[in-house]
Enzyme design. Structure first.
Site, short mmCIF file in Angstrom:
data_model
loop_
_atom_site.label_atom_id
_atom_site.label_comp_id
_atom_site.label_asym_id
_atom_site.label_seq_id
_atom_site.Cartn_x
_atom_site.Cartn_y
_atom_site.Cartn_z
N CYS A 48 7.81 -3.41 -8.71
CA CYS A 48 7.72 -4.59 -7.85
C CYS A 48 7.77 -5.93 -8.60
O CYS A 48 8.58 -6.80 -8.25
CB CYS A 48 6.46 -4.53 -6.99
N ARG B 86 2.62 6.22 -15.48
CA ARG B 86 1.23 6.03 -15.07
C ARG B 86 0.34 6.97 -15.86
O ARG B 86 0.69 8.14 -16.06
CB ARG B 86 1.08 6.26 -13.56
N GLN C 66 11.63 6.34 -9.63
CA GLN C 66 11.54 6.09 -8.19
C GLN C 66 12.87 5.60 -7.64
O GLN C 66 13.59 4.86 -8.30
CB GLN C 66 10.49 5.00 -7.91
N ASP D 228 13.41 3.19 -5.82
CA ASP D 228 12.65 2.04 -5.38
C ASP D 228 13.57 0.95 -4.83
O ASP D 228 14.72 0.81 -5.28
CB ASP D 228 11.84 1.48 -6.56
N HIS E 257 13.20 -3.24 -2.85
CA HIS E 257 12.38 -4.30 -2.26
C HIS E 257 13.27 -5.19 -1.42
O HIS E 257 14.35 -5.62 -1.87
CB HIS E 257 11.66 -5.09 -3.34
N LYS F 51 0.67 0.23 4.20
CA LYS F 51 1.93 0.97 4.01
C LYS F 51 2.08 2.07 5.05
O LYS F 51 1.12 2.71 5.47
CB LYS F 51 2.01 1.56 2.61
N HIS G 77 8.21 -3.35 0.35
CA HIS G 77 8.38 -2.34 -0.70
C HIS G 77 8.78 -1.05 0.02
O HIS G 77 8.12 -0.65 0.97
CB HIS G 77 7.07 -2.08 -1.44
#
Length: 635
Positions: A333, A362, A380, A382, A384, A464, A510
């Site tokens: 992000c 992580r 991911q 991912d 945005h 979320k 997100h």
């Protein structure tokens, strides 16, 4: 006069205090026989509980979820009773109910064996058949301490000593066994009929590795033999489908101690990965996402501004260089906001959709790591979306349609939706959270979806939507998310120029569809038990020759298949045809093309499916057409 209101609204009156069992008997002898407990004004209690004033009551049987919980809780006590009878020197510690069963931890001078497990289970069945009544008594804390000191149960003493003085303690007894417990329990051991001890494991006292190690015995208990048989079948199927076993069997990937929580992908596994990634990239291109790439390591100051350093620090890998602190990104992000901020955007540019197949890390606890399902390094899908508040619903609806379509393409039909709301540790004002949560509720309503709300489970910067997919065994996996965020754009200074030429903060959505690529591939492997649909299979066709004189023809077939985008390989080994067919069947190759003298002479192939179905002999062109009718190749 005591009034007892039942779930159907009817009221029964009694001239004197009555037990839950008495009320059940007054309704019907069959109900009294089936009763395992009761719910008095919503609180779960024993059937022996006395009702002394007006109350709401429901009788709990094995048809109720609470009834199954009582059965499992009581079976855990039956386990401890049996262990004490067979191994009197064993110390009893704690034994809670868990999903589908229970466990109990014991301290004993030697390790229990599988043979011991059989003896314990047999003794449990013998004790259950005795149908001993289960009684409860309430004592003061000091009396309970004295009792367990007398019978040399030091772990029970330690538990009770942690309870405040003058507290009342409940003790449950059946036969010669007494245990510390809040209850409730079945009225007698004869109610415990369907159970099985499953396995042995190690455990630390109170879950602390600094404490002594105990022995944990796991078991399962059910209301009926059919339910237990179904559960045991599911366990067997789960073991067969274990992605770690299939990963080794199919030569997809491996893990090793030198890189805990990180995956070594083999050629076939990486081919599978690429098919999923290419498919997703194709779908994102169609949906007008702009793919970007952001750094994997960024400075501490950025993570402090985003709030991750304060709220997520324990999960981040950090490093230092030239007296500056850095973090390996746990999520993408903040990097995406930096791309958005590099240049001034107008309201005409919005919505702006940035996607990234972003590599994240992580610092998961080593004990939590589990194959591909829980890793430390993952990628991911991912993205945005930077938009105005007025565009949130339209973008959410579009994302939902895309996500549902993707899940369907991968073979997942049942999707459960959950809305995770504000956690205790969060950034932003309550007003911002109110707007964000209401925005997602409105979006879900427009999508005509039903959802479950989960209090306290949102991200620290926003609520979320969670997409939980159900696999072939009925297991639920949380994959996709859609998070509405007013906080991060504010913290990182994201702006756009509105119609009135004023600077405004964009809303940040997100979103991910599959989440962790590693985890999703693990789910796919288990969902299909390794037998991937043709479009995903790492090797789609193996061409197998029977005789050496057909090797050149076989090789030409492979070349033709590859030219047409089919992932094909060639097996010219000097082995019996039956051996080669069996080996590639175990490798779960969708199609085997067998070539012998007849096929060589007629320029055909004999086609066999992974499931053993003979599709007959056909020209190579017809076989290619057949494959292309089934496979979807995304450029």
């Amino acid at each position: 006069m005591i009034s007892v209101r039942l779930p159907d609204g009817s009221i029964r009156k009694y001239n004197y205090p009555v037990t839950v069992a008495d009320v059940a008997m007054s309704i019907s002898p069959d109900l009294a026989k089936a009763a395992l407990g009761g719910k008095v004004n919503g609180k779960l209690v024993d059937t022996s509980t006395v009702i002394q004033c007006n109350t709401d009551l429901s009788i709990v049987t094995d048809k109720d979820p609470e009834g199954i919980e009582i059965i499992r809780h009581s079976t855990a006590h039956l386990l401890a009773y049996s262990v004490k009878e067979l191994f009197p020197q064993a110390q009893v510690t704690t034994g809670p109910v868990i999903d589908n069963g229970f466990y109990y931890d014991f301290a004993y001078h030697r390790a229990f064996t599988l043979e011991d497990l059989k003896k314990i289970e047999l003794r449990m069945k013998q004790l259950a058949k005795k149908d001993e009544p289960v009684s409860c008594r309430v004592v003061l804390r000091d009396e309970a301490i004295h009792y367990f000191q007398q019978i040399n149960e030091r772990y029970k003493v330690e538990i009770i000593e942690s309870i405040p003085p003058l507290e009342h303690i409940t003790l449950y007894s059946h036969g010669d066994f007494t245990d510390l417990c809040r209850g409730p329990h079945v009225p007698s051991t004869g109610k415990l009929k369907i159970f099985k001890l499953m396995k042995l494991a190690g455990a630390y006292w109170r879950g602390d590795p600094k404490n002594e190690q105990l022995q944990r015995i796991y078991g399962t208990a059910w209301a009926s033999t059919e339910e237990q048989d179904e559960y045991l079948y599911m366990l067997e199927e789960t073991e067969k489908r274990d992605h770690r076993k299939l990963g080794k069997q199919l030569d997809l990937f491996h893990l090793q101690d030198e890189a805990p929580g990180l995956v070594f992908w083999h050629p076939k596994g990486w081919t599978l990965w690429k098919q999923v990634e290419q498919y997703l990239r194709h779908r994102l291109d169609e949906a007008n996402y702009l793919e970007i790439k952001t750094p994997i390591i960024m400075g501490r100051s950025l993570w402090e501004r985003s709030g991750h350093w304060q709220n997520y620090r324990e999960n981040m890998f950090t490093t230092e260089s030239e007296k500056r602190d850095y973090a390996i990104k746990p999520m993408n992000c903040p990097g995406h906001v930096q791309v958005f901020n590099h240049g001034l955007h107008s309201y005409r540019d919005l919505p702006l959709r940035f996607s990234e197949f972003g590599s994240c890390h992580r610092n998961e606890a080593s004990g939590a790591l589990h194959g591909l399902m829980r890793v430390r390094g993952f990628m991911q899908d991912d993205a945005h979306i930077f938009c105005t508040e007025d565009q949130v619903i339209a973008e959410s609806v579009a994302f939902n349609a895309l996500a549902m379509s993707v899940y369907k393409d991968f073979g997942f039909q049942k999707i459960d939706i959950k809305l995770a709301l504000r956690p205790k540790q969060r950034a932003g004002t309550d007003d911002i959270w109110d707007r964000a949560e209401q925005g997602l509720r409105e979006a879900l309503a427009v999508c005509d979806l039903r959802w479950q709300e989960l209090g306290g489970e949102g991200a620290f910067y926003g609520p979320k939507v969670e997409y939980h997919i159900q696999d072939a065994l009925g297991r639920s996996w949380q994959c996709g998310t859609l998070q509405l965020d007013f906080v991060l754009p504010e913290r990182l200074g994201a702006e756009y120029v509105a119609k009135d030429n004023n600077r405004c903060r964009p809303v940040m959505l997100h979103r991910a569809i599959i989440g962790s690529m590693e985890r999703f591939l693990g789910i796919l492997i288990e969902h299909y038990a390794g037998s991937m649909p043709l479009w995903l299979a790492p090797v789609q066709v193996v061409v197998i020759n029977i005789a050496n004189n057909s090797s050149i023809y076989s090789n030409n077939i492979v070349k033709s298949l590859k030219k047409q985008g089919i992932r094909a390989s060639l097996d010219l080994r000097n082995e019996k045809i039956g051996y080669k067919i069996r080996e590639h069947t175990l490798k779960k190759v969708p199609y085997l093309a067998i070539v012998g003298e007849k096929e060589h002479d007629t320029q055909t192939v004999a086609v066999r499916t992974h499931g053993g179905v003979n599709l007959g002999v056909m020209p190579v062109k017809d076989f290619l057409d057949y494959l292309h009718n089934e496979v979807r190749v995304f450029k």
